[in-house]
Design an enzyme around this catalytic site. Structure first.
Site, PDB file in Angstrom:
ATOM      1  N   HIS A   1      40.693  41.359  49.794  1.00 60.14           N
ATOM      2  CA  HIS A   1      40.353  40.896  48.450  1.00 60.14           C
ATOM      3  C   HIS A   1      39.682  39.537  48.578  1.00 60.14           C
ATOM      4  O   HIS A   1      40.271  38.593  49.095  1.00 60.14           O
ATOM      5  CB  HIS A   1      41.605  40.777  47.583  1.00 60.14           C
ATOM      6  CG  HIS A   1      41.328  40.451  46.144  1.00 60.14           C
ATOM      7  ND1 HIS A   1      40.749  41.337  45.277  1.00 60.14           N
ATOM      8  CD2 HIS A   1      41.552  39.317  45.422  1.00 60.14           C
ATOM      9  CE1 HIS A   1      40.628  40.782  44.082  1.00 60.14           C
ATOM     10  NE2 HIS A   1      41.100  39.555  44.147  1.00 60.14           N
TER      11      HIS A   1
ATOM     12  N   SER B   1      36.785  37.789  42.515  1.00 57.29           N
ATOM     13  CA  SER B   1      37.883  38.363  41.748  1.00 57.29           C
ATOM     14  C   SER B   1      37.620  38.248  40.247  1.00 57.29           C
ATOM     15  O   SER B   1      36.627  38.776  39.757  1.00 57.29           O
ATOM     16  CB  SER B   1      39.207  37.714  42.159  1.00 57.29           C
ATOM     17  OG  SER B   1      40.293  38.484  41.717  1.00 57.29           O
TER      18      SER B   1
ATOM     19  N   ASP C   1      41.086  47.660  47.614  1.00 54.50           N
ATOM     20  CA  ASP C   1      41.259  46.280  47.175  1.00 54.50           C
ATOM     21  C   ASP C   1      42.738  45.905  47.113  1.00 54.50           C
ATOM     22  O   ASP C   1      43.537  46.554  46.428  1.00 54.50           O
ATOM     23  CB  ASP C   1      40.617  46.104  45.803  1.00 54.50           C
ATOM     24  CG  ASP C   1      40.678  44.676  45.323  1.00 54.50           C
ATOM     25  OD1 ASP C   1      39.725  43.927  45.601  1.00 54.50           O
ATOM     26  OD2 ASP C   1      41.668  44.303  44.683  1.00 54.50           O
TER      27      ASP C   1
END
Length: 432
Positions: free
Chosen positions: A375, A212, A308
């Site tokens: 994610h 991330s 995502d």
């Protein structure tokens, strides 16, 4: 249907109860966009799930490896401190056997802060102060020490570098009035110096990874990481869920661009951005990976979900862009998206594929873009390497990354569009 973990967070746009399962996966997402102080405490609960509760998603991890926090005591003299001025830190588990001189660095994720107010709040969390960091964290997925869970990297030196600056380890500035230290770049440098002194300077193999906001950091710092080592060292980089796109949201605005603009200018990020980008684009554009990846010289692997979950929640359809809540059900569960919403999301996938087109032409680079609502898939055991992990063309994520890193075979895996993939571990939320 087997329930592994339940996470309830009250006070957000609606209540989330997340379950992580196989097939029709339910869960919560890692990372957050801190733009409204009143919801940050609730979002902090959501964030913890995929980061520090990752061990709970796999029944095989009844006793995951727990690794202690080490503070970098020489960092303060270099001005390399967290937002609140405390020392930065990392977790290191030593390699053994054939992996004794191989190093994997994982940069922690956790969003960004783009205003003085949100950064001041962040000082009261583990994302802005080592005072609040867990003293022990589980090493799972790509950090696992078990060959049956992490076949290619299990016996390497594995490091989790904690994230406490709010600009993907890239800022350099200070706000005296608010007592905020924007020292991400200095933290990066101090951590690398510390790890080199711990034996990394002898590495014959090294991999910089991140999830991330840490995935964005792994792109930003990839060539710097390469430059730490002699040319004889095999060095590559992995970005997991770090391909944040500069796209229009559901209201026609640019939520993420506006937020990134705040991060870049508040935290002094401009001076640390690659000049291969800033010599022809504005600094905010150069914080977006799509404008960076084609110019990264070091071999780079992009692991990303085409839909995502963080970008859907916080960039494409945040509350600010959808005040009437038209997208609420779709954000909770992809199966509840209308045909027009799916059409919009297919457009987002197309933009992601366009963003990696030039990047993918290089033989040294790798890709694994699956058509999942997910994610961060490298740190979670169920998605990294398990009996039912996500696949593209019958190959999972861990095998794909390993094949690419060790040059066993080139990997340019791009899934067919949703809903073709029945191996996804989709993140699904239920409302109460």
């Amino acid at each position: 249907m087997r329930v592994i973990q339940i996470l309830t967070v009250l006070g957000y746009a609606f209540c989330f109860v997340g379950f992580v399962l196989s097939g029709s996966e339910r869960g919560s997402f890692e990372d957050f966009n801190v733009t409204e102080l009143e919801i940050e405490t609730q979002k902090e609960g959501l964030l913890s799930f995929l980061e520090n509760d990752a061990a709970a998603v796999s029944p095989s991890l009844l006793k995951p490896l727990m690794v202690p926090l080490t503070l970098i005591y020489g960092a303060a003299s270099k001005g390399a401190v967290c937002l609140d001025g405390t020392l930065p830190g990392y977790h290191l588990h030593r390699g053994r056997g054939s992996g004794a001189n191989s190093w994997l660095i994982q940069l922690e994720g956790g969003g960004w802060c783009n205003t003085v107010r949100s950064c001041v709040y962040r000082k009261t969390t583990r994302r802005g102060s080592s005072k609040f960091m867990e003293k022990l964290i589980p090493f799972t997925g790509i950090l696992s020490s078990k060959a049956e869970e992490n076949p290619d990297f299990f016996n390497w030196n594995r490091v989790k570098l904690r994230y406490c600056d709010g600009a993907s380890f890239n800022g350099d500035g200070r706000d005296e009035a608010a007592q905020l230290n924007f020292r991400g770049q200095r933290i990066w440098l101090a951590a690398m110096e510390e790890l080199m002194s711990k034996g990394m300077q002898k590495a014959n193999q090294a991999l910089l990874s991140g999830c991330s906001a840490g995935g964005l950091a792994s792109i930003l710092h990839c060539d710097e990481f390469r430059d730490l080592f002699p040319r004889t060292t095999k060095v590559k980089c992995l970005s997991d869920a770090g391909l944040f796109l500069d796209v229009v949201d559901v209201s026609g605005g640019r939520t993420l661009r506006n937020m990134y603009g705040g991060v870049v200018h508040l935290q002094g990020v401009q001076k640390n951005l690659p000049n291969t980008c800033t010599n022809h684009l504005d600094p905010t554009s150069c914080f977006f990976p799509q404008n960076l990846i084609a110019n990264v010289k070091t071999p780079l692997f992009i692991l990303n979900a085409a839909y995502d979950a963080w970008q859907l929640q916080e960039s494409l359809a945040p509350r600010s862009a959808d005040p009437r809540g038209y997208w609420n059900n779709c954000k909770l569960n992809h199966a509840r998206c209308s045909s027009s919403q799916i059409y919009f999301l297919q457009g987002f996938r197309n933009q992601m594929l366009n963003a990696v087109r030039d990047f993918s032409r290089s033989r040294q680079n790798g890709l694994f873009i699956n058509s999942c609502f997910a994610h961060c898939q490298s740190e979670r055991q169920d998605t990294w390497f398990a009996d039912n992990s996500p696949l593209i063309a019958n190959k999972g994520i861990a095998e794909s990354v390993g094949d690419w890193y060790f040059d066993r075979v080139g990997v340019k895996a791009i899934d067919c569009a949703y809903p073709c993939d029945n191996t996804c571990h989709h993140l699904v939320f239920t409302r109460s």
